[in-house]
Write a protein that holds these residues in place. Structure first.
Motif, PDB file in Angstrom:
ATOM      1  N   ARG A  78      16.525  29.483   8.933  1.00 51.45           N
ATOM      2  CA  ARG A  78      15.959  30.825   9.165  1.00 51.45           C
ATOM      3  C   ARG A  78      15.578  30.944  10.636  1.00 51.45           C
ATOM      4  O   ARG A  78      15.048  30.008  11.227  1.00 51.45           O
ATOM      5  CB  ARG A  78      14.732  31.034   8.294  1.00 51.45           C
ATOM      6  CG  ARG A  78      14.185  32.450   8.405  1.00 51.45           C
ATOM      7  CD  ARG A  78      12.900  32.622   7.629  1.00 51.45           C
ATOM      8  NE  ARG A  78      13.067  32.534   6.189  1.00 51.45           N
ATOM      9  CZ  ARG A  78      12.060  32.510   5.314  1.00 51.45           C
ATOM     10  NH1 ARG A  78      10.808  32.551   5.755  1.00 51.45           N
ATOM     11  NH2 ARG A  78      12.295  32.429   4.020  1.00 51.45           N
ATOM     12  N   ILE A  79      15.851  32.116  11.200  1.00 49.88           N
ATOM     13  CA  ILE A  79      15.520  32.329  12.610  1.00 49.88           C
ATOM     14  C   ILE A  79      14.796  33.675  12.752  1.00 49.88           C
ATOM     15  O   ILE A  79      15.183  34.657  12.117  1.00 49.88           O
ATOM     16  CB  ILE A  79      16.809  32.258  13.470  1.00 49.88           C
ATOM     17  CG1 ILE A  79      16.476  32.264  14.956  1.00 49.88           C
ATOM     18  CG2 ILE A  79      17.818  33.351  13.138  1.00 49.88           C
ATOM     19  CD1 ILE A  79      17.560  31.640  15.816  1.00 49.88           C
ATOM     20  N   TYR A  80      13.731  33.659  13.533  1.00 50.85           N
ATOM     21  CA  TYR A  80      12.995  34.895  13.801  1.00 50.85           C
ATOM     22  C   TYR A  80      13.166  35.271  15.270  1.00 50.85           C
ATOM     23  O   TYR A  80      13.060  34.413  16.154  1.00 50.85           O
ATOM     24  CB  TYR A  80      11.487  34.708  13.570  1.00 50.85           C
ATOM     25  CG  TYR A  80      11.094  34.661  12.129  1.00 50.85           C
ATOM     26  CD1 TYR A  80      10.851  35.835  11.411  1.00 50.85           C
ATOM     27  CD2 TYR A  80      10.955  33.446  11.477  1.00 50.85           C
ATOM     28  CE1 TYR A  80      10.474  35.781  10.076  1.00 50.85           C
ATOM     29  CE2 TYR A  80      10.581  33.384  10.143  1.00 50.85           C
ATOM     30  CZ  TYR A  80      10.342  34.566   9.452  1.00 50.85           C
ATOM     31  OH  TYR A  80       9.977  34.515   8.130  1.00 50.85           O
ATOM     32  N   ALA A  81      13.385  36.546  15.520  1.00 50.86           N
ATOM     33  CA  ALA A  81      13.336  37.066  16.883  1.00 50.86           C
ATOM     34  C   ALA A  81      11.992  37.753  17.067  1.00 50.86           C
ATOM     35  O   ALA A  81      11.344  38.130  16.097  1.00 50.86           O
ATOM     36  CB  ALA A  81      14.470  38.063  17.104  1.00 50.86           C
ATOM     37  N   GLY A 101      25.390  33.113   8.268  1.00 44.53           N
ATOM     38  CA  GLY A 101      24.815  32.569   7.039  1.00 44.53           C
ATOM     39  C   GLY A 101      23.371  32.127   7.175  1.00 44.53           C
ATOM     40  O   GLY A 101      22.811  31.529   6.256  1.00 44.53           O
ATOM     41  N   LEU A 102      22.735  32.408   8.327  1.00 44.46           N
ATOM     42  CA  LEU A 102      21.310  32.096   8.477  1.00 44.46           C
ATOM     43  C   LEU A 102      20.488  33.266   7.954  1.00 44.46           C
ATOM     44  O   LEU A 102      20.930  34.420   8.014  1.00 44.46           O
ATOM     45  CB  LEU A 102      20.970  31.903   9.963  1.00 44.46           C
ATOM     46  CG  LEU A 102      21.548  30.678  10.665  1.00 44.46           C
ATOM     47  CD1 LEU A 102      21.369  30.809  12.173  1.00 44.46           C
ATOM     48  CD2 LEU A 102      20.861  29.421  10.170  1.00 44.46           C
ATOM     49  N   GLU A 103      19.277  32.965   7.473  1.00 40.33           N
ATOM     50  CA  GLU A 103      18.326  34.043   7.192  1.00 40.33           C
ATOM     51  C   GLU A 103      17.754  34.470   8.525  1.00 40.33           C
ATOM     52  O   GLU A 103      17.537  33.618   9.405  1.00 40.33           O
ATOM     53  CB  GLU A 103      17.171  33.498   6.364  1.00 40.33           C
ATOM     54  CG  GLU A 103      17.388  33.497   4.873  1.00 40.33           C
ATOM     55  CD  GLU A 103      16.076  33.160   4.187  1.00 40.33           C
ATOM     56  OE1 GLU A 103      15.605  33.991   3.411  1.00 40.33           O
ATOM     57  OE2 GLU A 103      15.533  32.064   4.459  1.00 40.33           O
ATOM     58  N   ALA A 104      17.467  35.749   8.694  1.00 44.25           N
ATOM     59  CA  ALA A 104      16.937  36.176   9.993  1.00 44.25           C
ATOM     60  C   ALA A 104      15.854  37.227   9.795  1.00 44.25           C
ATOM     61  O   ALA A 104      15.956  38.095   8.927  1.00 44.25           O
ATOM     62  CB  ALA A 104      18.056  36.723  10.864  1.00 44.25           C
ATOM     63  N   GLY A 105      14.814  37.120  10.600  1.00 36.53           N
ATOM     64  CA  GLY A 105      13.708  38.066  10.544  1.00 36.53           C
ATOM     65  C   GLY A 105      13.228  38.395  11.943  1.00 36.53           C
ATOM     66  O   GLY A 105      13.787  37.906  12.936  1.00 36.53           O
ATOM     67  N   ARG A 129      14.864  42.353   5.531  1.00 40.05           N
ATOM     68  CA  ARG A 129      13.554  42.636   4.915  1.00 40.05           C
ATOM     69  C   ARG A 129      12.483  41.713   5.499  1.00 40.05           C
ATOM     70  O   ARG A 129      11.314  41.843   5.169  1.00 40.05           O
ATOM     71  CB  ARG A 129      13.633  42.439   3.395  1.00 40.05           C
ATOM     72  CG  ARG A 129      14.527  43.467   2.690  1.00 40.05           C
ATOM     73  CD  ARG A 129      13.825  44.808   2.617  1.00 40.05           C
ATOM     74  NE  ARG A 129      14.776  45.887   2.345  1.00 40.05           N
ATOM     75  CZ  ARG A 129      14.857  46.536   1.203  1.00 40.05           C
ATOM     76  NH1 ARG A 129      14.066  46.232   0.224  1.00 40.05           N
ATOM     77  NH2 ARG A 129      15.730  47.517   1.060  1.00 40.05           N
ATOM     78  N   LEU A 130      12.885  40.760   6.325  1.00 31.10           N
ATOM     79  CA  LEU A 130      11.903  39.815   6.902  1.00 31.10           C
ATOM     80  C   LEU A 130      11.397  40.344   8.245  1.00 31.10           C
ATOM     81  O   LEU A 130      11.482  39.667   9.267  1.00 31.10           O
ATOM     82  CB  LEU A 130      12.558  38.447   7.119  1.00 31.10           C
ATOM     83  CG  LEU A 130      12.914  37.621   5.896  1.00 31.10           C
ATOM     84  CD1 LEU A 130      13.659  36.347   6.300  1.00 31.10           C
ATOM     85  CD2 LEU A 130      11.634  37.244   5.144  1.00 31.10           C
ATOM     86  N   VAL A 131      10.925  41.579   8.245  1.00 30.11           N
ATOM     87  CA  VAL A 131      10.476  42.184   9.504  1.00 30.11           C
ATOM     88  C   VAL A 131       8.978  42.440   9.416  1.00 30.11           C
ATOM     89  O   VAL A 131       8.506  43.079   8.464  1.00 30.11           O
ATOM     90  CB  VAL A 131      11.237  43.509   9.775  1.00 30.11           C
ATOM     91  CG1 VAL A 131      10.730  44.167  11.046  1.00 30.11           C
ATOM     92  CG2 VAL A 131      12.734  43.234   9.879  1.00 30.11           C
ATOM     93  N   ARG A 132       8.232  41.919  10.401  1.00 32.02           N
ATOM     94  CA  ARG A 132       6.786  42.124  10.402  1.00 32.02           C
ATOM     95  C   ARG A 132       6.373  42.997  11.590  1.00 32.02           C
ATOM     96  O   ARG A 132       6.930  42.847  12.677  1.00 32.02           O
ATOM     97  CB  ARG A 132       6.052  40.787  10.495  1.00 32.02           C
ATOM     98  CG  ARG A 132       6.213  39.969   9.259  1.00 32.02           C
ATOM     99  CD  ARG A 132       5.238  38.822   9.210  1.00 32.02           C
ATOM    100  NE  ARG A 132       5.670  37.872   8.197  1.00 32.02           N
ATOM    101  CZ  ARG A 132       5.448  38.008   6.897  1.00 32.02           C
ATOM    102  NH1 ARG A 132       4.768  39.047   6.446  1.00 32.02           N
ATOM    103  NH2 ARG A 132       5.875  37.101   6.034  1.00 32.02           N
ATOM    104  N   ALA A 133       5.385  43.881  11.323  1.00 31.74           N
ATOM    105  CA  ALA A 133       4.905  44.786  12.372  1.00 31.74           C
ATOM    106  C   ALA A 133       3.549  44.303  12.857  1.00 31.74           C
ATOM    107  O   ALA A 133       2.584  44.278  12.093  1.00 31.74           O
ATOM    108  CB  ALA A 133       4.786  46.198  11.811  1.00 31.74           C
TER     109      ALA A 133
END
Ligand SMILES: Cc1ncc(COP(=O)(O)O)c(C=O)c1O
Length: 385
Positions: A78-81, A101-105, A129-133
């Motif tokens: 999983r990778i977050y920007a 094929g990675l999960e990303a948020g 859907r892995l987006v945080r505000a």
């Protein structure tokens, strides 16, 4: 096909690198705009980084390649920007990491309402859907740590990228872009620019270009060092010259370590890297994300003369700097515009994705739509290419 940095220095082919872009991006003359600016034909060129990706392009794909390579090599799933609500980095990461094929948020903070930011945020919400505000950018350091810990507790190996992917590893992507440009110069596709105009936000792009050009100069691939004009889109100190040269030097240290520093003629220090750098804040206006009149004029000039669509936050300010300096008679040799904002159509998004968005983002979208008077509806977005 390998990346330009490894073509120049084959020992660097051992670096983890995941190709997501379509390389090389073209170099083209902008003769019609040159004429308007009083420049001779062949004096103004564009590097079409805006067309670097089939799904979503722009400069951010450059840093994503080594960053995704590093994440995959570390076994991350999983990778977050991180970035502002309309972050190009976040959108590029979500779209391209998921294709691998990675999960990303994404962890995002509010920014001024602009049409580009609004369209990007809608596309971001449609992509994951892995987006945080976050309430404010100052929450970022804490939230990055908290997200990493949350993923670990859930048994997920994750990577949280800093804003802009501005790490020494990410910066190598832009060094590779500079070496790609040098290959194009050697092949006669364009002249060696005397000056390159590029946006400076998280500063990885300008730092990487400085490093790649200096490596090319030291190894005889180019005969003179172009000046890198870093056009501020975020204020000092984030875009201080010392930060740009410092990041270039830290990325240079990675190269030296991998190659053995004798191969590149010794240590690449901050002072040597910074000497070809000029930072200008003349186009920043009220700050990050705020449109300026000169930027709007640059958007119109590019459209009128067959150039790419520019965005108010980044590429319009870069072009505005180039235009102002050309009009003031400050351009004497070939100059290159680094066209960094993706010009690919955004993927279509269903309104249902917006209904599931964090409330803070829904409110921001509502206010942006009202304020802009532009009916930027999810379902009205143009279809993907
Ligand atoms: C379209 C665009 N241009 C330029 C930049 C500036 O690049 P950097 O953050 O590497 O300084 C960014 C950064 O987000 C961007 O999205």
């Amino acid at each position: 096909m390998t990346f330009a940095l490894a073509r120049a220095f084959p020992a660097l082919a051992a670096l983890p690198w995941t190709t997501v872009g379509m390389w090389p991006t073209a170099v083209e003359p902008m003769d019609a705009l040159a004429r308007e600016l009083g420049l001779a034909a062949g004096q103004l060129w564009i590097k079409r980084e805006d067309l670097s990706g089939g799904v979503y392009g722009g400069n951010k794909l450059r840093s994503l390649e080594p960053l995704l390579g590093e994440a995959q090599a570390a076994g991350a799933t999983r990778i977050y920007a991180t970035g502002a609500f309309g972050s190009n980095q976040a959108l590029a990461t979500l779209l391209h990491a998921q294709r691998l094929g990675l999960e990303a948020g994404a962890l995002l903070f509010p920014q001024p309402h602009t049409e580009t930011a609004l369209k990007n945020l809608i596309a971001i919400l449609g992509a994951s859907r892995l987006v945080r505000a976050l309430p404010h950018w100052s929450w970022l350091p804490f939230s990055m740590g908290a997200e990493r810990r949350r993923a670990t507790r859930a048994g997920v190996r994750s990577v949280v990228l800093p804003p802009g992917g501005a790490t020494p590893v990410g910066t190598l992507g832009y060094a590779s872009a500079a070496l790609e440009l040098c290959e194009q110069v050697a092949a006669g596709a364009c002249p060696l620019p005397q000056r390159i105009y590029v946006g400076a936000g998280s500063v990885a792009t300008s730092a990487g270009l400085l490093l790649g050009l200096r490596l090319a100069l030291r190894t005889g691939r180019i005969r003179a060092m172009p000046e890198v004009v870093a056009v501020r889109v975020t204020p000092w100190p984030v875009t201080g010259a010392f930060r740009i040269a410092g990041l270039a030097a830290r990325a240079g240290a990675l190269v030296s370590r991998q190659l053995g520093s004798t191969l590149v003629g010794g240590r690449l220090g901050k002072a040597e890297l910074g000497v070809a750098l000029r930072v200008t804040g003349a186009q920043l206006g009220k700050g990050y994300g705020f449109a300026t009149a000169a930027g709007e004029a640059a958007i119109a000039a590019s459209a009128r003369t067959g150039g790419p669509p520019l965005d108010v936050c980044y590429s319009a300010k870069v072009m505005a700097a180039l235009m102002a300096e050309a009009r003031a008679g400050g351009v004497s040799g070939p100059v290159l515009f680094w066209s960094s904002k993706s010009s690919r159509p955004l993927p279509p998004v269903d309104e249902a994705a917006l209904a599931a968005a964090p409330e803070r983002m829904q409110r921001w979208i509502e206010r942006a739509r009202r304020g802009l008077g532009a009916h930027v509806e999810a379902k009205q977005l143009p279809p993907a290419a």
